[in-house]
Design a protein around this motif. Sequence first.
Motif, PDB file in Angstrom:
ATOM      1  N   ASP A   1       0.854  -1.194   0.000  1.00 18.48           N
ATOM      2  CA  ASP A   1       0.000   0.000   0.000  1.00 18.48           C
ATOM      3  C   ASP A   1       0.890   1.245   0.000  1.00 18.48           C
ATOM      4  O   ASP A   1       0.763   2.127   0.850  1.00 18.48           O
ATOM      5  CB  ASP A   1      -0.920  -0.001   1.223  1.00 18.48           C
ATOM      6  CG  ASP A   1      -1.964   1.118   1.192  1.00 18.48           C
ATOM      7  OD1 ASP A   1      -2.346   1.538   0.070  1.00 18.48           O
ATOM      8  OD2 ASP A   1      -2.376   1.572   2.265  1.00 18.48           O
TER       9      ASP A   1
ATOM     10  N   SER B   1      -0.848   4.586   0.116  1.00 17.31           N
ATOM     11  CA  SER B   1      -1.685   4.868   1.296  1.00 17.31           C
ATOM     12  C   SER B   1      -3.170   4.988   0.966  1.00 17.31           C
ATOM     13  O   SER B   1      -3.858   5.903   1.416  1.00 17.31           O
ATOM     14  CB  SER B   1      -1.206   6.157   1.983  1.00 17.31           C
ATOM     15  OG  SER B   1       0.152   6.065   2.329  1.00 17.31           O
ATOM     16  N   HIS B   2      -3.679   4.024   0.205  1.00 17.82           N
ATOM     17  CA  HIS B   2      -5.124   3.973  -0.042  1.00 17.82           C
ATOM     18  C   HIS B   2      -5.864   3.504   1.205  1.00 17.82           C
ATOM     19  O   HIS B   2      -6.955   3.993   1.508  1.00 17.82           O
ATOM     20  CB  HIS B   2      -5.426   3.017  -1.206  1.00 17.82           C
ATOM     21  CG  HIS B   2      -5.019   3.554  -2.545  1.00 17.82           C
ATOM     22  ND1 HIS B   2      -5.693   4.569  -3.181  1.00 17.82           N
ATOM     23  CD2 HIS B   2      -3.991   3.196  -3.368  1.00 17.82           C
ATOM     24  CE1 HIS B   2      -5.110   4.828  -4.338  1.00 17.82           C
ATOM     25  NE2 HIS B   2      -4.079   4.014  -4.476  1.00 17.82           N
ATOM     26  N   ARG B   3      -5.263   2.569   1.951  1.00 13.91           N
ATOM     27  CA  ARG B   3      -5.955   1.985   3.094  1.00 13.91           C
ATOM     28  C   ARG B   3      -5.712   2.747   4.394  1.00 13.91           C
ATOM     29  O   ARG B   3      -6.582   2.799   5.261  1.00 13.91           O
ATOM     30  CB  ARG B   3      -5.517   0.523   3.279  1.00 13.91           C
ATOM     31  CG  ARG B   3      -5.906  -0.391   2.137  1.00 13.91           C
ATOM     32  CD  ARG B   3      -5.692  -1.842   2.531  1.00 13.91           C
ATOM     33  NE  ARG B   3      -4.305  -2.146   2.859  1.00 13.91           N
ATOM     34  CZ  ARG B   3      -3.420  -2.613   1.979  1.00 13.91           C
ATOM     35  NH1 ARG B   3      -3.787  -2.806   0.722  1.00 13.91           N
ATOM     36  NH2 ARG B   3      -2.176  -2.876   2.342  1.00 13.91           N
ATOM     37  N   ASP B   4      -4.505   3.304   4.524  1.00 13.38           N
ATOM     38  CA  ASP B   4      -4.119   3.890   5.811  1.00 13.38           C
ATOM     39  C   ASP B   4      -3.524   5.262   5.558  1.00 13.38           C
ATOM     40  O   ASP B   4      -2.306   5.413   5.443  1.00 13.38           O
ATOM     41  CB  ASP B   4      -3.100   2.974   6.507  1.00 13.38           C
ATOM     42  CG  ASP B   4      -2.664   3.524   7.863  1.00 13.38           C
ATOM     43  OD1 ASP B   4      -3.348   4.415   8.383  1.00 13.38           O
ATOM     44  OD2 ASP B   4      -1.634   3.061   8.380  1.00 13.38           O
TER      45      ASP B   4
END
Length: 312
Positions: A167, A170-173
């Motif tokens: 990631d 930083s799509h998720r976090d």
Amino acid sequence: MPAATTSPWDVHRLPAADGKVFLVTGGNAGIGYFLCEQLASTGATVILGSRNAAKAKTAIAAIAARVPGAMVRHVHLDLADLTSLKSSADAWELERLDAVVHNAGTALDHPPRRETRDGYEAMFATNHLGHYALTSWLAPLLNATPGSRVVTTGSFAAKSERLDLDDLQSHRDYRPGRVYGRSKLAQMLFAFELDRRLRAAGSTTLSVVAHPGGALDSLTPSRPPVHVRTVGTRLRGLPLGLFVQGKEAGAWPAARAVLDPQVRGGQMWGPRMFGLRGKPRIEPLWDHLTDTVGAARLWAASRDLTGVEPVV
């Protein structure tokens, strides 16, 4: 026969570098400005990379006021726009390049997550991918200049971070502070991987990391109109001066990484006192900076995202 001796490094009397050419990204403000000022004092030609021509012009005038005969010029450089970055590099028409300092960067303080026009997360794109791609496009010049150097500006913000190689954008976090630290970590891992590949290829080009420690505006000397420090700001910052320093001193490790003939590839230079303030010295690598597997994966991911690979 007595061992050879060398003079102690003097941050205020840098060695002459007449005839050399240095490129500093983000040289119009902050640490980048002071690095340009310091390098200009050596007699070298300093190329100030900035996307803002007006700010670059102001910075060059400020340097000229302090360094008589300074040879500093501006080139357009927008690390967040890979297409324009390639066109800019092609248009510079440099005949040699003794060092490029990957100094420019962006730090966003608040959500939401932002993307560049190319669709990359803004901090990762500007701080890492732009410099990664720029290294590729400057590689022919660097390889043709014996003893050239790639100096990457690291950060303490990377010390407590770890990359999520699944990631990177930083799509998720997405937490701005964490994303900034990870983008700087990516830069540093790339710098060490680059040096390993340069050594394997038998190149004379070195890749080195320099970090400024704690460098605050309140402790930075005035360079009007680039930076103006009021009396009140200076007084409020005095207690912090026991632990950290200003941006003029923050540029010292990078200046040494560019100029000192004793510097070797794969080293990290930072301030002497706990890595936060003082004159520059070699620092041991943090444990996660020695992750060769992760660095190789980052290299491959950067190549796939940008479509370019530094030629070493």
